[in-house]
Design a protein around this motif. Structure first.
Motif, mmCIF file in Angstrom:
data_model
loop_
_atom_site.group_PDB
_atom_site.id
_atom_site.type_symbol
_atom_site.label_atom_id
_atom_site.label_comp_id
_atom_site.label_asym_id
_atom_site.label_seq_id
_atom_site.Cartn_x
_atom_site.Cartn_y
_atom_site.Cartn_z
ATOM 1 N N LYS A 1 38.398 39.861 38.350
ATOM 2 C CA LYS A 1 39.142 39.434 39.421
ATOM 3 C C LYS A 1 39.839 39.636 40.330
ATOM 4 N N PHE A 2 41.543 39.571 39.632
ATOM 5 C CA PHE A 2 42.494 39.534 39.627
ATOM 6 C C PHE A 2 42.868 41.739 40.539
ATOM 7 N N ALA A 3 41.962 42.545 39.252
ATOM 8 C CA ALA A 3 42.321 43.795 39.153
ATOM 9 C C ALA A 3 41.375 44.526 40.596
ATOM 10 N N ALA B 1 51.402 40.888 36.751
ATOM 11 C CA ALA B 1 50.398 39.978 35.468
ATOM 12 C C ALA B 1 50.839 38.498 35.626
ATOM 13 N N VAL B 2 49.149 38.607 36.449
ATOM 14 C CA VAL B 2 49.737 37.291 37.111
ATOM 15 C C VAL B 2 48.624 36.208 35.899
ATOM 16 N N ALA B 3 47.935 37.165 34.923
ATOM 17 C CA ALA B 3 47.651 36.277 33.899
ATOM 18 C C ALA B 3 48.331 35.276 32.763
ATOM 19 N N ASN C 1 37.031 31.771 31.085
ATOM 20 C CA ASN C 1 36.430 32.866 31.446
ATOM 21 C C ASN C 1 37.592 33.958 31.471
ATOM 22 N N PRO C 2 38.324 33.938 30.990
ATOM 23 C CA PRO C 2 39.371 34.951 31.216
ATOM 24 C C PRO C 2 39.661 36.753 31.604
ATOM 25 N N ASP C 3 37.742 36.615 30.937
ATOM 26 C CA ASP C 3 37.569 38.132 31.764
ATOM 27 C C ASP C 3 37.135 38.223 32.651
ATOM 28 N N GLN C 4 36.262 37.495 33.118
ATOM 29 C CA GLN C 4 35.658 37.233 34.387
ATOM 30 C C GLN C 4 37.396 37.478 35.620
#
Ligand code: ASC
Length: 131
Positions: free
Chosen positions: A88-90, A55-57, A81-84
């Protein structure tokens, strides 16, 4: 040191380094610079797979963008842009699924797996890492 920002920064640099080390193993084998070794290739793929689940965020805490701390290459766009960023991590996580298996069976299987992974590295870096 008990500084939360510094700890998070160090941890994510270590995280990126671990990704890069394992990518480097696959890259070397794909190029023929490292002799293909199925077990080593599979380990590298599995490592990336495992790392991509982190969970790198949580490591990108406020106040640790480029310009806010000395040695960060993390663009403010991450926090804007936390969702974007999460997407990208997903994408890495999706690309990494099965990587430990995909690189088995021969040297010729490494490059396609590597490209799939590397595309997601680049796609995120293009938007979110210092140019
Ligand atoms: C790596 C690495 C990256 C990515 C990127 C893929 O091995 O360190 O940042 O792959 O180069 O395009």
């Amino acid at each position: 040191h008990a500084d939360a920002a510094e700890d998070a920064l160090e941890a994510r640099h270590g995280y990126m380094k671990m990704l890069a080390l394992n990518m480097g193993t696959l890259s070397g084998m794909a190029k023929g610079e490292i002799a293909y070794d199925e077990a080593a290739a599979s380990k590298a793929g599995s490592n990336i797979e495992a790392l991509s689940g982190y969970a790198v965020a949580d490591l990108f805490i406020e106040g640790t963008a480029m310009g806010e701390v000395d040695d960060s290459e993390a663009l403010p766009a991450i926090w804007e842009n936390p969702d974007q960023f999460a997407q990208k991590f997903a994408a890495l996580s999706e690309a990494a699924a099965g990587a430990g298996e995909a690189v088995k069976g021969g040297q010729e299987n490494v490059a396609p797996a590597l490209q799939k992974l590397g595309g997601t590295c680049k796609d995120c870096h293009d938007d979110f890492r210092k140019k």
